[in-house]
Scaffold this active site. Structure first.
Site, mmCIF file in Angstrom:
data_model
loop_
_atom_site.group_PDB
_atom_site.id
_atom_site.type_symbol
_atom_site.label_atom_id
_atom_site.label_comp_id
_atom_site.label_asym_id
_atom_site.label_seq_id
_atom_site.Cartn_x
_atom_site.Cartn_y
_atom_site.Cartn_z
ATOM 1 N N HIS A 57 0.649 -1.082 -0.186
ATOM 2 C CA HIS A 57 -0.009 0.006 -0.092
ATOM 3 C C HIS A 57 0.723 1.321 0.009
ATOM 4 O O HIS A 57 0.869 2.054 -0.839
ATOM 5 C CB HIS A 57 -0.953 -0.062 1.262
ATOM 6 C CG HIS A 57 -1.688 -1.131 1.390
ATOM 7 N ND1 HIS A 57 -2.819 -1.298 0.683
ATOM 8 C CD2 HIS A 57 -1.619 -2.115 2.267
ATOM 9 C CE1 HIS A 57 -3.488 -2.561 1.076
ATOM 10 N NE2 HIS A 57 -2.936 -2.858 2.130
HETATM 11 O O1 RIB Z 1 -5.421 -0.322 4.660
HETATM 12 C C1 RIB Z 1 -3.993 -0.349 4.626
HETATM 13 C C2 RIB Z 1 -3.470 0.748 5.403
HETATM 14 O O2 RIB Z 1 -3.545 0.624 6.465
HETATM 15 C C3 RIB Z 1 -1.768 0.960 4.940
HETATM 16 O O3 RIB Z 1 -1.645 2.122 4.976
HETATM 17 C C4 RIB Z 1 -1.406 0.076 6.109
HETATM 18 O O4 RIB Z 1 -0.239 0.445 6.541
HETATM 19 C C5 RIB Z 1 -2.379 0.356 7.223
HETATM 20 O O5 RIB Z 1 -1.804 1.605 7.779
#
Ligand code: RIB
Ligand code: CA
Length: 313
Positions: free
Chosen positions: A243
């Site tokens: 992500h």
């Molecule tokens: O949903 C994914 C996000 O939530 C990413 O930033 C992960 O690190 C968590 O913070």
């Protein structure tokens, strides 16, 4: 062109860690003015410690790391140890950091930096819940117009939720903060699950980090080996979405990403859909555009960038 000045606001988290490594490995493109930790994946005392661990791993112990808010603006804190493990950086064995934590509160650092740097020259890069950013905007409304851009990881439209059926984790944890940020009026680029779910840590891609023969490469491989099991089980995918590095990669190589300028609003009242990013992807309302919402990326190009830069650490 001079490097882009950024503040990374983060809740490490293995994927946050890779994002921080990418930023610190790209001094020609990015000047990290500071890293502000927020409660999210794990509680604040761990996210600030993890941010320092990553800076030392990158060989950048002079990076300024600040602790911010330990709880969302209104909601009780929800964490994600089920994904990231008890420490937030489960996978490899890690030594405690020796670099200091800054004494200034992260919210005050954000305010001071935006006031001291020339207006329109600092980009905020939130990788976790938006509590620190929203609290800074609330405490010092004068700084909002001074923000160059906000490039954040959060939300979802086609991918819907990953912590509830309707909401992505970062927005779900602090929907009130997200509502403050999404209505602030400054340019916002959003990396939602729609794009991060196309940036999977496949075996071939992670083997490129293992092949580096460096401590950093080994750490990234060990982190993704741990972090990916949750998503692979849940989605049956051949890897986990990486992500947060999408945010930093966008600053370095925006051509890797495509999206639309749309209206995005945050659900803050419904218990059922709290934290949902209501993204008008199909333009069915006349609501004002407030976000550049990313829907796709060149995944091979993204991993080429990650390997090329992190391979230099
Ligand atoms: O949903 C994914 C996000 O939530 C990413 O930033 C992960 O690190 C968590 O913070
Ligand atoms: Ca994160």
């Amino acid at each position: 062109m001079s490097p882009r000045k950024i503040i990374i606001d983060t809740d490490p988290g293995q994927d946050d860690a890779v994002a921080i490594l990418l930023a610190l490995a790209s001094p020609g493109d990015i000047e990290v003015l500071g890293i502000t930790a927020v409660a999210g994946n794990v509680p604040l005392h761990l996210t600030e410690k993890n941010a320092r661990i990553v800076c030392e791993l990158a060989g950048k112990p002079d990076t300024r790391v600040f602790a911010g808010c330990s709880a969302p603006m209104l909601q009780p804190l929800v964490t994600a140890e089920h994904v990231h493990g008890k420490t937030g950086l489960d996978g490899p064995q890690l030594d405690d950091p020796t670099m200091p934590l800054e004494s200034q509160h992260a919210v005050d650092f954000i305010i001071e930096t935006l006031r001291n740097e020339p207006s329109g020259t600092v980009t905020l890069c939130p990788l976790g819940p938006l509590t620190n950013i929203a609290m800074a905007f609330r405490k010092a409304p004068d700084i909002v117009e001074r923000v160059q851009e906000i490039v954040l990881m959060g939300g979802a439209y086609f991918e819907v939720g990953n912590i509830t059926p309707a909401a992505e984790f970062n927005i779900y944890v602090d929907p009130e903060a997200a509502s403050v940020v999404f209505s602030c009026g400054r340019p916002i680029t959003v990396m939602p699950l729609d794009v991060t779910h196309k940036a999977l840590t496949t075996r071939a891609r992670i083997d490129r980090f293992r092949a580096m023969g460096t401590k950093v490469g080994d750490m990234v491989a060990a982190w993704t080996d741990f972090f990916e099991r949750f998503d692979m089980e849940k989605y049956g995918s051949e890897g986990a979405p990486l992500h947060d590095p999408c945010v930093i990669a966008y600053l370095i190589a925006p051509q890797l990403f495509t999206g639309r300028n749309i209206n995005v609003e945050i659900e803050t009242t419904s218990p059922l859909t709290r934290g949902m990013t209501v993204a008008d992807w199909w333009g069915v309302t006349n609501k004002p555009v407030n976000a550049h919402f990313i829907g796709d990326l060149d995944a091979e190009g993204f991993y080429d960038l990650l390997v090329e830069r992190i391979g230099q650490l």
